[in-house]
Design a protein around this motif. Structure first.
Motif, short mmCIF file in Angstrom:
data_model
loop_
_atom_site.label_atom_id
_atom_site.label_comp_id
_atom_site.label_asym_id
_atom_site.label_seq_id
_atom_site.Cartn_x
_atom_site.Cartn_y
_atom_site.Cartn_z
N GLN A 1 0.84 -1.20 0.00
CA GLN A 1 0.00 0.00 0.00
C GLN A 1 0.87 1.25 0.00
O GLN A 1 0.57 2.23 -0.67
CB GLN A 1 -0.92 0.02 1.23
CG GLN A 1 -2.02 -1.00 1.15
CD GLN A 1 -2.70 -1.19 2.49
OE1 GLN A 1 -2.36 -0.51 3.46
NE2 GLN A 1 -3.63 -2.11 2.55
N LEU A 2 1.93 1.16 0.77
CA LEU A 2 2.82 2.32 0.82
C LEU A 2 3.42 2.58 -0.55
O LEU A 2 3.47 3.72 -1.03
CB LEU A 2 3.94 2.05 1.85
CG LEU A 2 4.99 3.14 2.01
CD1 LEU A 2 4.32 4.45 2.40
CD2 LEU A 2 6.01 2.75 3.06
N LEU A 3 3.84 1.51 -1.21
CA LEU A 3 4.41 1.66 -2.54
C LEU A 3 3.38 2.25 -3.49
O LEU A 3 3.65 3.16 -4.27
CB LEU A 3 4.91 0.30 -3.05
CG LEU A 3 5.45 0.26 -4.48
CD1 LEU A 3 6.57 1.28 -4.66
CD2 LEU A 3 5.96 -1.12 -4.81
N ALA A 4 2.19 1.70 -3.41
CA ALA A 4 1.13 2.21 -4.29
C ALA A 4 0.89 3.68 -4.04
O ALA A 4 0.69 4.47 -4.97
CB ALA A 4 -0.16 1.41 -4.07
N SER A 5 0.91 4.04 -2.78
CA SER A 5 0.70 5.45 -2.46
C SER A 5 1.79 6.31 -3.09
O SER A 5 1.51 7.39 -3.58
CB SER A 5 0.69 5.67 -0.96
OG SER A 5 -0.19 4.76 -0.36
N CYS A 6 3.01 5.80 -3.05
CA CYS A 6 4.09 6.56 -3.68
C CYS A 6 3.81 6.75 -5.16
O CYS A 6 3.97 7.84 -5.72
CB CYS A 6 5.43 5.84 -3.54
SG CYS A 6 6.06 5.80 -1.87
N TYR A 7 3.39 5.67 -5.79
CA TYR A 7 3.09 5.78 -7.22
C TYR A 7 1.99 6.81 -7.46
O TYR A 7 2.07 7.63 -8.37
CB TYR A 7 2.64 4.43 -7.77
CG TYR A 7 3.77 3.45 -8.01
CD1 TYR A 7 3.67 2.13 -7.58
CD2 TYR A 7 4.93 3.84 -8.67
CE1 TYR A 7 4.69 1.23 -7.81
CE2 TYR A 7 5.95 2.94 -8.89
CZ TYR A 7 5.84 1.64 -8.46
OH TYR A 7 6.85 0.75 -8.68
N LEU A 8 0.98 6.74 -6.63
CA LEU A 8 -0.13 7.67 -6.82
C LEU A 8 0.32 9.11 -6.65
O LEU A 8 -0.09 9.98 -7.39
CB LEU A 8 -1.26 7.35 -5.83
CG LEU A 8 -2.11 6.13 -6.21
CD1 LEU A 8 -3.03 5.75 -5.06
CD2 LEU A 8 -2.93 6.44 -7.46
N GLN A 9 1.19 9.30 -5.68
CA GLN A 9 1.70 10.65 -5.47
C GLN A 9 2.48 11.12 -6.68
O GLN A 9 2.51 12.30 -7.01
CB GLN A 9 2.66 10.68 -4.27
CG GLN A 9 1.97 10.49 -2.96
CD GLN A 9 1.38 11.78 -2.47
OE1 GLN A 9 2.08 12.73 -2.17
NE2 GLN A 9 0.08 11.84 -2.42
N ASP A 10 3.17 10.18 -7.30
CA ASP A 10 4.00 10.53 -8.44
C ASP A 10 3.20 10.48 -9.73
O ASP A 10 3.76 10.45 -10.82
CB ASP A 10 5.19 9.55 -8.53
CG ASP A 10 6.28 10.06 -9.45
OD1 ASP A 10 7.02 9.24 -10.01
OD2 ASP A 10 6.38 11.29 -9.64
N ASN A 11 1.90 10.43 -9.58
CA ASN A 11 1.05 10.47 -10.75
C ASN A 11 1.18 9.24 -11.64
O ASN A 11 1.02 9.34 -12.85
CB ASN A 11 1.45 11.70 -11.58
CG ASN A 11 0.23 12.41 -12.08
OD1 ASN A 11 -0.88 11.93 -11.91
ND2 ASN A 11 0.43 13.55 -12.71
N ARG A 12 1.52 8.13 -11.04
CA ARG A 12 1.63 6.92 -11.85
C ARG A 12 0.58 5.92 -11.40
O ARG A 12 0.88 4.89 -10.82
CB ARG A 12 3.03 6.34 -11.70
CG ARG A 12 4.08 7.22 -12.38
CD ARG A 12 5.47 7.00 -11.85
NE ARG A 12 5.96 5.66 -12.13
CZ ARG A 12 7.16 5.24 -11.76
NH1 ARG A 12 7.99 6.04 -11.11
NH2 ARG A 12 7.54 4.01 -12.03
N ALA A 13 -0.65 6.33 -11.68
CA ALA A 13 -1.74 5.48 -11.21
C ALA A 13 -1.64 4.09 -11.78
O ALA A 13 -2.00 3.11 -11.12
CB ALA A 13 -3.08 6.12 -11.57
N GLN A 14 -1.14 3.98 -12.97
CA GLN A 14 -1.14 2.65 -13.58
C GLN A 14 -0.21 1.70 -12.84
O GLN A 14 -0.47 0.50 -12.75
CB GLN A 14 -0.81 2.70 -15.08
CG GLN A 14 0.55 3.25 -15.41
CD GLN A 14 0.54 4.77 -15.48
OE1 GLN A 14 -0.30 5.43 -14.87
NE2 GLN A 14 1.48 5.33 -16.19
N CYS A 15 0.88 2.23 -12.29
CA CYS A 15 1.75 1.36 -11.50
C CYS A 15 1.04 0.91 -10.24
O CYS A 15 1.08 -0.28 -9.88
CB CYS A 15 3.03 2.11 -11.12
SG CYS A 15 4.03 2.59 -12.54
#
Lengths: 749, 192
Positions: A69-83
Motif C-alpha cells: 500500500q505504501l508503494l502504491a501510495s508513492c506511485y499515486l503521489q507521483d502520478n503513476r496510477a497505472q503502476c
C-alpha cells in the motif's frame, strides 16, 4: 512482518519496542521502520524517485500488503496510477481496495473501481474507508451515469463523516442536496464530537513527534484525493491487518478492556477528515497533532490516532476571526499554532522538550516550507490569501468556499466539482499541501466544551457555505448571494467578488494573472486567461487556452463549453457542437452547453432543435432570462407567437434589467402587426438603453410601415447617429431612401 | 441579381499594392465555403494555388484571353471586397493589367460590377465592390467572376498568387436583424 494489535506503535527515535521481542526481530523491525520512515521523508520532500526506490526496497525485504500500500501510495503521489493499479490488483484489504479503486478511477477504469469498492460477490461487504470510500464510490457512479446510486453514496459519506464537504458539493451538483442546515446541523455536530471526544482521553502521547511526522507524511502518501487517519495508521505500518485495527487500538488504550474486537463497529465513528484537499488546496485534512507535552504514560497507538483529531480540535479552537490576536493565540497555553512557519518554528524551538529535538527542527523546517508552499499553490487570488496564513477553521472553510466561488467566475454559480475530482491525475501539490497544515497541538487542552464550540463553529460556517452552494447550483443566484454575504468579510472579499464583474476586462485579467501565478496546473487559471482573450475578441488564443484547460482536466465540463463558445465565435460550428456534446457527456446538467447548442441550431435555422435545447437549458436553470428570451426567439421563428410572447414576458419578469426580451417582444408584436403595442414597448425600452441603435432602427421601420414618414426619418437618423455596423448602416440608409420615393415599387428590404 | 452601379461601369487605375494583408474586423472572408474554378491552367499551377495562403505558389493560365476565376457560393452572400496578390517584379509580363469583376446568379447572367486597371502592382491589391450609394455597399450574389482581360507587356497568360473575397461580418446574435451597439444590450446577449 505482522504485528499484533496490542503491540505499540514503533517510534523510530525512541526505539522502545517491547522487551519481549528478540534481538533479531528488533533489528528487523527497526530496519522496516527505518525504510518506511525514509519513504515518508522522501515523500514529504517530494522526492518521488527516492520514495519509490525505497518503497520497492521495502516491499522486497518485507513483503506485506501494508508495504504494498505504501508503494502504491508513492506511485499515486507521483502520478503513476497505472503502476499503483498493477501492484494492488487482486488485493483484498480494505485500504488496498481503496487505493486500488483510486488508481482505477484515475485511469478511467470506472468498472474496476466500482468492483473494488463494492465487490459484486460480496454485496454486504463494507465499503472501505468509510466516508472516503463512499465518496469515491459516489464519484464512480456519477461518472457512469448512475445518479441514484451516486446520490446514495454521497449521502452515506456525509452521514459517516459530516465534514466531507465535497460530498455535499456533489449532491448539490446532482441536484439532490438537502438544505445545508439539515446536513450540517445537530446530527453532524454530534457525530463529529463523538469522534473527537474519543481522543481527548487518549491525548497523552510520547514519541509523538516522530509518529506525527510519519503520519504527516503518510498522509501524503495517500491519494491526492483522500486522507484518513485510518489510512495513515496503516501506512505507518502500525496496523497490518485491517482498518479497524488502528481505531481499535486507540480505543483499547482509551477505554481499556471491553472493546469489541472487531473494529468495524468503530469505523463509523472514525473520523475521516475532509478528504478533498486536492480540490481545495487549502482544505487540509486534519493537521497532525504534535503533542509537545511529553507524557510518559501513553500508548503510542493512542498517540497516533489521537493526533489528527486533537489537532483538529486545536484548530477549531482558534478564534474565527481572520486576524486572530496572535497574542491571544500564544497565550492559549502556547499550544495552539498558527500556520505561519516562523512562528511555529520559534515556538517549536522554544517548547520542544526532550522529545522534540531534531524533530522540531525538521518539522519547523517543514512547517515553513509547507506554509509557503501552501500559500504558493493556493488557488486563491494571492492577495486575498496572503493575508491569511492561519489555518483556522474559517480559513480552511474559506478556501473551500473560494474554490467553489472561483468556479463561479466561470459560470454563474455553476461550479464544477469535476474539476476537483478530475484534477486527481494532475498530482496536486495540493495533496502535499496537506503538509502545510501540520499543526502541533496539545491533546491536554482538549475537553468537551472546546470540542463542542469548535465543532459548532465549523458547522455554522459549513451551513453557510453549503446553503450558498446549494442555491447556486439551483441557479438561485440572488439567494445564494444573500447567504454568502453572511460570511465573514474576509471570505467574501476574494477572487470571487472580482469575478462578478466578468465583463470588466481589466478585473478579469487581474484575476487571471493571479490565478496563473498561483497555480499553473489548475484548469481554472487557464480558463480565466482564455476568458480575457475572448473578451478582447481574440478567439483563437482564447480557444488555445481553453484547450489547455481541457488537457489539464478532461473532466472539466466547463472547459469544454468554453472551447465550444470560441469555436462558434470562429464559426466552426461542427467543432462547437462536438465540444458542447463533450461537456454534456461529462455533466448532463451543464445548462450552458445546452444553451450553446441551442444557439448553434438557431444560427443554422434548425428551429425545432433550437427550441428543444433552450427548453432543456431553461429547465435546468429556470432563472436565466437570457435563455428564456432565446427560447422565445426560437418559438417566434417556429411561428408559435403566443407562446413566444409568453416566454418573453417571463424573461422580462425574471430580470428587469435585461433589455433583450423587451426588444424581442417588440419585434414579435411588429411581425403580428400590433404596431402600436410594439412602439409602446420600444418607448419604454428607450429608457433602459437610450443609446441602442437597433431600438431606433426598429422604431423607424415600424413608423415606415405606418406611413408616418417624418417619425420614421427621425428615428432612422437617430439610429445612424449611434454608429451601427456597416451592414446596418446600409440597411437603414436603404430604408431611408425608400421613404423618399413612396411611389417606387417595393424593393426587397 | 447583381446590383448595378447606377453610373455604369467604373474605371479606375490602381497602382502599388500593400505587402501585408490587413483584415477589417467588420469583414469576413467568404471564399472558404465557395467552390473555385479557373478557365484554364498550366499543370502544377492550378486553382488551388490561389487559395493556399502561400504567396510562393501561383495560378498560371494556359490559353487565350480573357482568363477567368469563378467563385460559386452555396447561397447568396453579401460581398464587399476582392483582394488580389499580384507582383510585377516577380511576374512581369504575367502580371494582370485589366481586371473585371462580375457577379450574377450564374454564367449566363453575369454582369460587370467593377473594372480596374492595375499599374505595376506589387502586393495585395484591394478592389472594392461597393457603389457610391449606401444601398450598394454590398453585392448580394450567388456567383462572382474575376476576369483578367489583359496583362502587362501584352503577355498572353497570367499569374495570380492569391485571391480573397470579403463580405460583412454576420450578426453574432442569430435571428437578429440589427446588431447591438450598446453595452446594456450586449451584456445580456450571451450566456457564458
Amino acid at each position: 512482518m505482522k504485528k499484533t494489535k496490542t503491540k505499540p506503535q514503533i517510534s523510530l527515535l525512541s526505539l522502545s519496542l517491547s522487551l519481549s521481542l528478540s534481538e533479531s526481530k528488533m533489528k528487523e523491525e527497526a530496519m522496516e521502520a527505518i525504510l518506511r520512515n525514509t519513504v515518508q521523508n522522501s515523500l514529504r520532500h517530494f522526492m518521488y524517485k527516492n520514495a519509490i526506490f525505497f518503497s520497492e526496497f521495502l516491499c522486497a525485504e518485507f513483503p506485506s500488503e501494508a508495504n504494498l500500500q505504501l508503494l502504491a501510495s508513492c506511485y499515486l503521489q507521483d502520478n503513476r496510477a497505472q503502476c499503483a493499479y498493477h501492484i494492488l490488483k487482486g488485493t483484498q484489504m480494505a485500504q488496498s481496495r481503496y487505493l486500488f479503486a483510486l488508481s482505477c478511477f484515475q485511469m478511467d477504469l470506472l468498472n474496476e473501481a466500482e468492483a473494488a469498492l463494492c465487490p459484486a460477490n460480496e454485496p454486504i461487504a463494507e465499503v472501505p474507508n468509510g466516508g472516503a470510500g463512499h465518496y469515491l464510490l459516489g464519484l464512480v457512479y456519477r461518472y457512469t451515469d448512475r445518479r441514484t446510486n451516486a446520490v446514495h453514496h454521497f449521502k452515506q459519506a456525509l452521514s459517516l463523516d459530516p465534514l466531507l464537504w465535497t460530498a455535499y458539493e456533489e449532491l448539490c451538483i446532482l441536484g439532490a442536496a438537502e438544505e445545508a442546515a439539515a446536513v450540517f446541523g445537530e446530527g453532524a455536530a454530534i457525530c463529529i464530537q463523538k469522534q473527537y471526544l474519543h481522543h481527548t482521553f487518549a491525548s497523552h502521547n510520547s514519541h509523538v513527534s516522530e509518529e506525527d511526522r510519519n503520519l504527516t507524511s503518510s498522509r501524503n502518501l495517500v491519494s491526492a484525493e483522500e486522507v484518513s487517519p485510518r489510512q495513515l495508521k496503516q501506512l505507518s505500518g502500525n496496523n497490518v491487518r485491517e482498518v479497524p485495527g488502528s481505531c481499535q487500538g486507540m480505543t483499547t488504550s482509551v477505554r481499556g478492556a471491553g472493546q469489541p474486537p472487531n473494529g468495524v463497529y468503530h469505523l463509523s465513528l472514525y473520523n475521516t477528515p475532509s478528504p478533498i484537499a486536492t480540490q481545495f488546496s487549502a482544505a487540509a485534512p486534519p493537521p497532525l497533532c504534535r503533542n509537545l507535552q511529553p507524557n510518559g504514560s501513553n500508548t503510542s497507538t493512542a498517540a497516533a490516532d489521537s493526533s489528527p483529531r486533537s489537532t483538529i480540535n486545536s484548530t477549531i479552537q482558534a478564534p474565527r476571526r481572520k486576524f486572530v490576536d496572535e497574542g491571544k493565540l500564544r497565550k492559549i497555553s502556547g499550544r495552539l499554532f498558527s500556520d505561519s512557519g516562523p512562528r511555529r518554528s520559534t515556538r517549536l524551538a522554544a517548547e520542544a522538550g526532550a522529545n522534540a529535538g531534531t524533530n522540531a527542527a525538521s518539522v519547523a523546517g517543514n512547517g515553513t516550507n509547507n506554509s509557503s508552499k501552501y500559500l504558493g499553490s493556493s488557488k486563491l487570488s494571492s492577495a486575498a490569501f496572503r493575508s491569511v496564513t492561519v489555518r483556522k477553521v474559517p480559513n480552511w472553510a474559506n478556501e473551500n468556499f473560494d474554490e467553489g466561488m472561483r468556479n463561479e467566475v466561470f459560470d454563474d454559480c455553476r461550479s464544477n466539482i469535476v474539476s476537483g475530482a478530475g484534477a486527481l491525475p494532475s498530482v496536486d501539490n495540493k495533496a502535499l499541501d496537506q503538509e502545510g497544515a501540520t499543526m502541533p497541538c496539545s491533546g491536554v487542552l482538549l475537553n468537551n466544551s472546546k470540542v463542542l464550540t469548535g465543532t459548532a463553529e465549523i458547522l455554522s460556517l459549513l451551513r453557510l457555505f453549503g446553503e450558498g452552494y446549494r442555491l447556486s447550483c439551483m441557479y438561485r443566484c440572488q439567494d445564494a448571494l444573500e447567504v454568502y454575504s453572511k460570511l465573514p468579510h474576509k471570505h467574501y472579499n476574494t477572487g470571487w467578488v472580482l469575478s462578478q464583474h466578468l465583463k470588466e476586462g481589466m478585473k478579469l485579467s487581474y484575476l487571471a494573472r493571479e490565478l496563473i501565478s498561483t497555480d499553473r496546473l489548475a484548469p481554472q487559471s487557464w480558463c480565466a486567461i482564455g476568458n480575457c482573450y475572448s473578451l478582447q475578441k481574440d478567439h483563437e488564443t482564447a480557444l488555445k487556452n481553453f484547450q489547455r484547460a481541457v488537457q489539464l482536466d478532461s473532466k472539466f465540463a466547463y472547459a469544454h463549453t468554453l472551447c465550444a463558445h470560441e469555436y462558434v465565435a470562429l464559426e466552426e460550428f461542427e467543432n462547437g457542437i462536438r465540444s458542447y456534446q463533450s461537456a454534456l457527456r461529462i455533466d448532463s446538467r451543464h445548462y450552458n452547453a445546452w444553451y450553446g447548442l441551442g444557439m448553434v441550431y438557431l444560427r443554422q435555422e434548425k428551429f425545432e432543435f433550437a427550441e428543444h435545447h433552450f427548453r432543456t437549458a431553461c429547465r435546468i436553470n429556470p432563472s436565466s432570462s437570457i435563455i428564456m428570451s432565446y427560447l422565445g426567439t426560437a418559438l417566434h421563428a417556429l411561428k408559435r407567437n403566443s407562446e413566444a410572447l409568453e416566454m418573453m414576458e417571463r424573461a422580462i419578469l425574471a430580470d428587469r434589467k435585461n433589455p433583450l426580451p423587451m426588444y424581442q417582444k417588440a419585434k414579435i408584436l411588429e411581425s403580428l402587426e400590433s404596431f402600436d403595442e410594439a412602439l409602446e414597448v420600444l418607448e419604454e425600452l428607450k429608457e433602459y438603453a437610450p443609446r441602442e441603435s437597433s431600438v431606433y432602427a426598429l422604431m423607424g421601420m415600424i413608423y415606415k410601415r405606418l406611413n408616418m414618414n417624418d417619425k420614421a426619418m427621425l428615428h432612422f437618423g437617430l439610429a445612424l447617429d449611434l454608429k451601427p455596423s456597416a451592414t446596418d448602416v446600409a440597411t437603414i440608409k436603404a430604408a431611408m431612401e425608400k421613404l423618399h420615393l413612396p411611389d417606387e415599387l417595393a424593393e426587397d428590404s | 441579381m447583381a446590383t448595378e452601379s447606377s453610373e455604369g461601369e467604373e474605371e479606375g487605375k490602381l497602382t502599388g499594392g500593400s505587402p501585408v494583408l490587413s483584415e477589417d474586423d467588420d469583414l469576413r472572408e467568404k471564399g472558404k465555403k465557395a467552390s473555385w474554378s479557373v478557365s484554364s491552367w498550366k499543370s502544377g499551377n492550378g486553382v488551388s494555388s490561389l487559395r493556399d495562403d502561400s504567396l510562393e505558389t501561383y495560378w498560371q493560365s494556359d490559353g487565350a484571353q480573357p482568363h477567368f476565376v469563378n467563385v460559386h457560393f452555396e447561397k447568396k452572400v453579401k460581398l464587399q471586397l476582392v483582394v488580389l496578390y499580384v507582383d510585377y517584379k516577380l511576374d512581369e509580363s504575367y502580371t494582370p493589367s485589366k481586371v473585371s469583376v462580375r457577379a450574377g446568379d450564374g454564367f449566363h447572367s453575369l454582369k460587370e460590377i467593377r473594372s480596374v486597371e492595375l499599374v505595376e502592382p506589387t502586393g495585395w491589391v484591394y478592389i472594392s465592390l461597393s457603389g457610391n450609394d449606401p444601398r450598394e455597399t454590398f453585392v448580394n450574389t450567388f456567383m462572382l467572376q474575376i476576369a483578367v482581360l489583359s496583362n502587362h507587356l501584352n503577355g498572353r497568360d497570367t499569374h495570380v498568387r492569391q485571391i480573397k473575397v470579403y463580405g460583412p461580418r454576420p450578426n453574432p446574435i442569430p435571428c437578429q436583424r440589427f446588431q447591438f451597439t450598446s453595452p446594456e444590450f450586449n451584456t445580456y446577449a450571451f450566456v457564458r
